[in-house]
Design an enzyme around this catalytic site. Sequence first.
Site, PDB file in Angstrom:
ATOM      1  CG  HIS A 118      37.911 -27.489 -58.328  1.00 52.23           C
ATOM      2  ND1 HIS A 118      38.262 -28.399 -57.362  1.00 52.23           N
ATOM      3  CD2 HIS A 118      38.896 -26.568 -58.357  1.00 52.23           C
ATOM      4  CE1 HIS A 118      39.401 -28.029 -56.810  1.00 52.23           C
ATOM      5  NE2 HIS A 118      39.813 -26.913 -57.404  1.00 52.23           N
ATOM      6  NE  ARG A 134      39.448 -23.808 -66.865  1.00 53.86           N
ATOM      7  CZ  ARG A 134      39.635 -24.947 -67.520  1.00 53.86           C
ATOM      8  NH1 ARG A 134      40.734 -25.633 -67.337  1.00 53.86           N
ATOM      9  NH2 ARG A 134      38.725 -25.395 -68.360  1.00 53.86           N
ATOM     10  CD  GLU A 147      34.784 -19.089 -72.660  1.00 49.70           C
ATOM     11  OE1 GLU A 147      34.967 -19.912 -71.772  1.00 49.70           O
ATOM     12  OE2 GLU A 147      34.971 -17.852 -72.496  1.00 49.70           O
ATOM     13  CB  THR A 201      34.376 -26.866 -76.813  1.00 54.86           C
ATOM     14  OG1 THR A 201      35.573 -27.343 -76.208  1.00 54.86           O
ATOM     15  CG2 THR A 201      34.623 -26.548 -78.263  1.00 54.86           C
ATOM     16  CG  ASP A 218      31.596 -21.632 -70.578  1.00 57.43           C
ATOM     17  OD1 ASP A 218      30.698 -22.108 -69.851  1.00 57.43           O
ATOM     18  OD2 ASP A 218      32.631 -21.118 -70.125  1.00 57.43           O
ATOM     19  CB  CYS A 244      41.800 -23.781 -74.306  1.00 59.70           C
ATOM     20  SG  CYS A 244      40.679 -22.406 -74.146  1.00 59.70           S
TER      21      CYS A 244
HETATM   22  C1  PEP Z   1      35.600 -23.560 -71.863  1.00 59.63           C
HETATM   23  O1  PEP Z   1      34.560 -22.949 -71.623  1.00 59.63           O
HETATM   24  O2  PEP Z   1      35.699 -24.447 -72.738  1.00 59.63           O
HETATM   25  C2  PEP Z   1      36.816 -23.262 -71.086  1.00 59.63           C
HETATM   26  C3  PEP Z   1      37.973 -23.795 -71.416  1.00 59.63           C
HETATM   27  O3  PEP Z   1      36.678 -22.456 -70.002  1.00 59.63           O
HETATM   28  P1  PEP Z   1      36.179 -22.965 -68.563  1.00 59.63           P
HETATM   29  O4  PEP Z   1      36.079 -24.456 -68.632  1.00 59.63           O
HETATM   30  O5  PEP Z   1      37.144 -22.512 -67.566  1.00 59.63           O
HETATM   31  O6  PEP Z   1      34.863 -22.269 -68.475  1.00 59.63           O
HETATM   32 MG    MG Z   2      34.629 -21.269 -70.334  1.00 58.32          MG
END
Ligand code: PEP
Ligand code: MG
Length: 780
Positions: A422, A517, A660, A683, A685, A732
């Site tokens: 975060h 998000r 993911e 990427t 995850d 993303c």
């Molecule tokens: C990711 O997993 O790359 C992603 C963009 O989602 P988050 O970072 O919110 O898990």
């Molecule tokens: Mg993710």
Amino acid sequence: MAVLWLDEINAGDIETVGGKGASLGELTGAGLPVPPGFVVTAETYRSFIEDANIDEELFAAVDVDVDESSALSAAADRAQELILETPFPDDLRTEILDSYHEIGGADEAFVAVRSSATAEDLPDASFAGQQDTYLNVTEADLLDRVRECWASLFTQRAIYYRQEQGFEHSAVNIAVVVQQMVDAEKSGVMFTSHPSTGEPTMIIEAAWGLGEAVVSGAVSPDNYVVERENRSIDVTVADKKLMHVKDEQTGETVEREVSDDKRNARVLSEAEIDTLLDLGERVEDHYDQPQDVEWAIVEGDVYMLQSRPVTTIDESGTEGVDPTESTVDASEGLTDGSGGVQATSEGASASEPGESGEIIVDGLGSSPGTVSGPAKIVTKLDDLAKVGEGDVIVTEMTMPDMVPAMKRAVGIITDEGGMTSHAAIVSRELGVPAIVGTTNATSVLNDGQVVTLDGDRGAVLEGQAVEPEEETEPVEEVRPQSPVKPMTATEVKVNVSIPEAAERAAATGADGVGLLRMEHMILSLNQTPAKFIEENSEDAYITELVEGIRSVADEFYPRPVRVRTLDAPSDEFRQLEGGEDEPNEHNPMLGYRGIRRSLDRTEVFGHELEAFRRLYELGYDNVEIMFPLVNDAEDVHRAKALMTEAGIDPAKRKWGVMVETPASALSIEQLADAGIDFASFGTNDLTQYTLAVDRNNEHVADRFDELHPAILRLIGDVIETCREHDVDTSICGQAGSKPDMVQFLVNEGVSSISANIDAVRDVQHEVKRVEQKLLLDSVR
Ligand code: PEP
Ligand code: MG
């Protein structure tokens, strides 16, 4: 008079018609061809509430403690209800409808209805009343839309903002602009003078159909560079595959293929260029300043839709940043496990710290820039008030509630977290230098100790190495310096997590939002969805979502905004009010999150889908839906069925999934068969699940390598299969901001790349470089 026509208004009428109305009026008054329209004045809004005797109740209703979220929500509901349920007096109804009929004559006109807040002394009047805009409105909905614009003065956000800033609710008024929509045959933008040098060179971009296609980057437009003095023209005709047009039946904007005979044809004739040139000179003369103009041509008539001063001209005469010079160190991301582009520090706070400063703490540089200030150790939420302007927040891990304090601070240092935490995401979006994952900052640093934070190197130094700086302007920092953004076949979009960052994100000139998000919006309520609904109502929850998404969708319209349904691990939810009811999971990253949670708690998921349905109803056809953490086609079929059940037609809307998990990558063919329009690589995850490296664990951060061959193989295979099935691909995750990943993806044929706000500019140039190389290689 309840309404004023645009030709009765000038720039001085902001009090009466708001900023938007005044600027359109000024152009009309200058004899420039602006589509006809009128403004329902601020006084009209005022008489509406006063004559109906709801004014006192209205202002009393919103006089609450805005930090009490349930009180705030009830206040907003009551205030909006008062406005929305008060009928229009007959004479007002008649006057507005008569004016509307004058716009269209015998035909039913399609109009845009936009709120135009009037509080002159508010630093950001747009926030005083959210920028509600309704497109393609006809008589049936006109009055409701006007009233909704008025009610938008009383969203929770607007009430909160005014109270926080100490503005009287009764001092803010709102006008509403009602203007004919132009059904353009051709349209585009022009700079009346060269945007970098200020020389008398006009740059025009033009494409077929409505302007959205050009503004959104959906199509590469023709480019005309015109020397104003001798009128010599340098033309580059583009291959224009797509155009946006209004669907005759629904009035909605739809994308169509350009017919073969027009695809490679030049859009503007010499005569039309001459007309645009004359208009450009007139508008520049009128404002005595170069302008950035949106224009449209219909049945041979040229219209001006908007004119703004060009802000990129370098008046100092010194060389600006050369946008073609990449500031990215390509080796960086490969070795340090950090996800972000290590952009050079920008803005006034970027000087190097003095060498005398000893490094006292180190971690991952997660948001670039160097700043000095007193450390404020924040160990619990109650301490947030002690963070003032110019302080450096030092905390274990940031929480969504901290966003206002994070905005006040000059820098952020955390013990925990990686590049995708975060703190890292939000600080980058806010443009505040940050270091995460130091493990020990809260114990090593003392409250009040002056430190220097180097967000590029990830180092905290003793003492003050950087003078307290003049204000930097986070929006201007990211605005492209180049007049014409690099035209790339691969779209370059931007990631947004907090609606507060939308303006900064849009200023990058990105082709849309690749990831919004939703959970950050929900986390900022500081209550779990269940708790928020219990204390407020289902409707209040849905409204929060609609408002949060809408503020981003508005900022980018008509560029697409890809919104992801809820994906917060339960440990994040557990920190919120109501979190005690959340499962206490042994490993939240492998647990109850993403689509698996949504498919299990269909009622909460249903509220998210209802928010999307309402946004579509409001005309936000640029919103796309993305499902996180799917594993297989079964997940997709179930989500799709719920979407249909919620009243969203999957065939009419753009929707897709995040890739993911290795399972989703290996199931891509079945996902494509299930009907997805796009697949976007998460990427952050995908790396943690493929390499078994917890993305938030600073102890294994050096193993977090998104460019690992195993991951590249999964990504490459997915792109290939998607191309065969006509499914768009995107990235993303943070790795989309890394040059090596950008190179790999463009070579593999990805459709778009979504980068962090501060990386968009570099990614645009990197994409262009790789595309040009591909082109050259193909002809050599
Ligand atoms: C990711 O997993 O790359 C992603 C963009 O989602 P988050 O970072 O919110 O898990
Ligand atoms: Mg993710």
